[in-house]
Design a protein around this motif. Sequence first.
Motif, PDB file in Angstrom:
ATOM      1  N   UNK A 177     -14.668  -4.427 -11.250  1.00  0.00           N
ATOM      2  CA  UNK A 177     -15.845  -5.258 -11.043  1.00  0.00           C
ATOM      3  C   UNK A 177     -16.757  -5.312 -12.262  1.00  0.00           C
ATOM      4  N   UNK A 178     -16.477  -4.498 -13.273  1.00  0.00           N
ATOM      5  CA  UNK A 178     -17.267  -4.526 -14.498  1.00  0.00           C
ATOM      6  C   UNK A 178     -16.736  -5.599 -15.442  1.00  0.00           C
ATOM      7  N   UNK A 179     -17.585  -6.151 -16.306  1.00  0.00           N
ATOM      8  CA  UNK A 179     -17.086  -7.087 -17.326  1.00  0.00           C
ATOM      9  C   UNK A 179     -16.077  -6.388 -18.231  1.00  0.00           C
ATOM     10  N   UNK A 180     -15.086  -7.136 -18.693  1.00  0.00           N
ATOM     11  CA  UNK A 180     -14.042  -6.553 -19.528  1.00  0.00           C
ATOM     12  C   UNK A 180     -14.638  -5.934 -20.792  1.00  0.00           C
ATOM     13  N   UNK A 181     -15.673  -6.567 -21.340  1.00  0.00           N
ATOM     14  CA  UNK A 181     -16.305  -6.035 -22.558  1.00  0.00           C
ATOM     15  C   UNK A 181     -16.831  -4.620 -22.323  1.00  0.00           C
ATOM     16  N   UNK A 182     -17.367  -4.384 -21.120  1.00  0.00           N
ATOM     17  CA  UNK A 182     -17.883  -3.050 -20.792  1.00  0.00           C
ATOM     18  C   UNK A 182     -16.734  -2.061 -20.650  1.00  0.00           C
ATOM     19  N   UNK A 183     -15.645  -2.490 -20.005  1.00  0.00           N
ATOM     20  CA  UNK A 183     -14.477  -1.631 -19.845  1.00  0.00           C
ATOM     21  C   UNK A 183     -13.919  -1.219 -21.201  1.00  0.00           C
ATOM     22  N   UNK A 184     -13.806  -2.183 -22.112  1.00  0.00           N
ATOM     23  CA  UNK A 184     -13.277  -1.889 -23.449  1.00  0.00           C
ATOM     24  C   UNK A 184     -14.203  -0.935 -24.189  1.00  0.00           C
ATOM     25  N   UNK A 185     -15.505  -1.181 -24.083  1.00  0.00           N
ATOM     26  CA  UNK A 185     -16.484  -0.309 -24.741  1.00  0.00           C
ATOM     27  C   UNK A 185     -16.372   1.121 -24.224  1.00  0.00           C
ATOM     28  N   UNK A 186     -16.197   1.286 -22.902  1.00  0.00           N
ATOM     29  CA  UNK A 186     -16.055   2.628 -22.324  1.00  0.00           C
ATOM     30  C   UNK A 186     -14.795   3.323 -22.824  1.00  0.00           C
ATOM     31  N   UNK A 187     -13.699   2.557 -22.928  1.00  0.00           N
ATOM     32  CA  UNK A 187     -12.458   3.137 -23.439  1.00  0.00           C
ATOM     33  C   UNK A 187     -12.617   3.589 -24.892  1.00  0.00           C
ATOM     34  N   UNK A 188     -13.289   2.775 -25.675  1.00  0.00           N
ATOM     35  CA  UNK A 188     -13.486   3.105 -27.081  1.00  0.00           C
ATOM     36  C   UNK A 188     -14.351   4.351 -27.235  1.00  0.00           C
ATOM     37  N   UNK A 189     -15.413   4.445 -26.417  1.00  0.00           N
ATOM     38  CA  UNK A 189     -16.319   5.586 -26.514  1.00  0.00           C
ATOM     39  C   UNK A 189     -15.642   6.878 -26.069  1.00  0.00           C
ATOM     40  N   UNK A 190     -14.811   6.786 -25.029  1.00  0.00           N
ATOM     41  CA  UNK A 190     -14.208   7.992 -24.473  1.00  0.00           C
ATOM     42  C   UNK A 190     -12.973   8.453 -25.223  1.00  0.00           C
TER      43      UNK A 190
END
Length: 373
Positions: free
Chosen positions: A345-358
Motif C-alpha cells: 500500500x506504500x508508494x513504490x518510491x518509498x519501498x525503494x527508499x526503505x530497501x536502500x536505507x536498510x
Amino acid sequence: MEYNQEYIQGLFFEKIAGTISEQDNLVAEQAILNDAGLRKFWEELKTKMEKPQGRAFLSGLDADRAWAVTRQNLHRAPVSFFRRNKWILSAAAVLVIALPLAWYIGFSGRHPLAGQQQAFKEVYLKTQQGKAVDLSGNQQITLGETQIQTKQQELSYTSGAAQSKEWATLFVPATKDYKIKLSDGTTVWMNAASSLRFPFQFGKETRAVYLTGEAYFEVAKNSLQAFVVHTSTADIQVHGTSFNVNAYTTAHFTTALVEGAVSVKKKAQQIRLKPGEEVLMSSTGFEVRPFDAQEVLSWRNGTYSFHNQPLSQIAEVLKRWFDVQIVWQSSGVSQQTFTGEIDKHLPLEVVISNLKLSSGMQAELKNRVLTFK
C-alpha cells in the motif's frame, strides 16, 4: 487503447511456444480482445502453427542455430530486448507466415513495453466464448444462465443451469488482488499477476481448477468429490482444507498446507503434506519442510515478508505488485540476500527508499523501469 503492434506480435510467438510469462500473457490476451487487427494476426498464426508442418517446426527448432543467422540482421535493435526474445526471433527467421522480419527491429531504442503500461489495470473475466467482462466496481452481470455479482474486490455467482459445462478464466493483473467464491462454496484469494480457470458448475467426479500465479484456497469439504488444483508444475488434490499455492514459476513452485491434508503430484512422484508443512521443487524433485506462515501468507494482507531471500526473488514481487520492469546492471547484486517486509500500500518510491536505507544497495526508478546497480 493503442497497442505497440510489433511488441504484441512478438508476444504471440512466445504464447505459441508456451514460453510466455503470465504477465505478458495477460497483455497478449487483452490485445486479442480489444484490437481487431491483432486478433486476426493471432488467429492466422494459430492456424498456421496447428498444421502438421507448424507442429513439426516447433518440436524441432534449433533456436541457437537460427539465432546465429538472425542476429546478423539486427544492427538497429535494442540488445536487451533481443536477448530476452531469442526464441521468437529464431522462430521468425525460419517461419514463413506472410510476416516481414522488419517488424521485429522497428523499436529504435524504445523500451518494448512502451505504450503498454495501461493495458492491464483492472481484473476481468474471460468466458469460454472469448467475451471479456470488466469486473471493476460493484455490479451485477448476466452471462447466459449465470448471474455474477462483484463487490469490494470479490466475485460470486449462481448458475441456473445445474449441469452447465461452461468455463471461464479470472485474470488478476499486476498491482491487484482479488477473491472469488466458486459454486461449491470454495473461496480463493488470488495474488497479483495470476489467473484461475474454473467451471461455473463442477462435474460429478472431481472439482478441478487451473491456476497460474499464486492463490490461497479454503476448499469446501466434500468427501465424495475431490478438489484438484492443476498448475504447470504439479497438481494438488484435497478434500477440504486451507493451503497456499505459489506457481508463478517451476523453479519457485511451493504448496503450503495450513490445515487439513493435501497431496501434491507430479508424474510418478507424490507427496502428502501435514499442516505446517510446505513442498517445493528441488534439483531432485519435491522437498518437504516446515514453513513460516507470516512469510508465506502475508501477501493476503498486502505485505510481503522475506528472510534471507535473494534480491532476484524480491524483485519479482516488486514487478507483480507495482507493475514495473526489472533491469540488472550487475548480476552479482541479484544474488545478495535480504530480510524485511514490503508494504503493497506504500508508494513504490518509498519501498525503494526503505530497501536502500536498510541494505545499502542502489536502485533507480525511471519510466516504470526499476534498475538495480
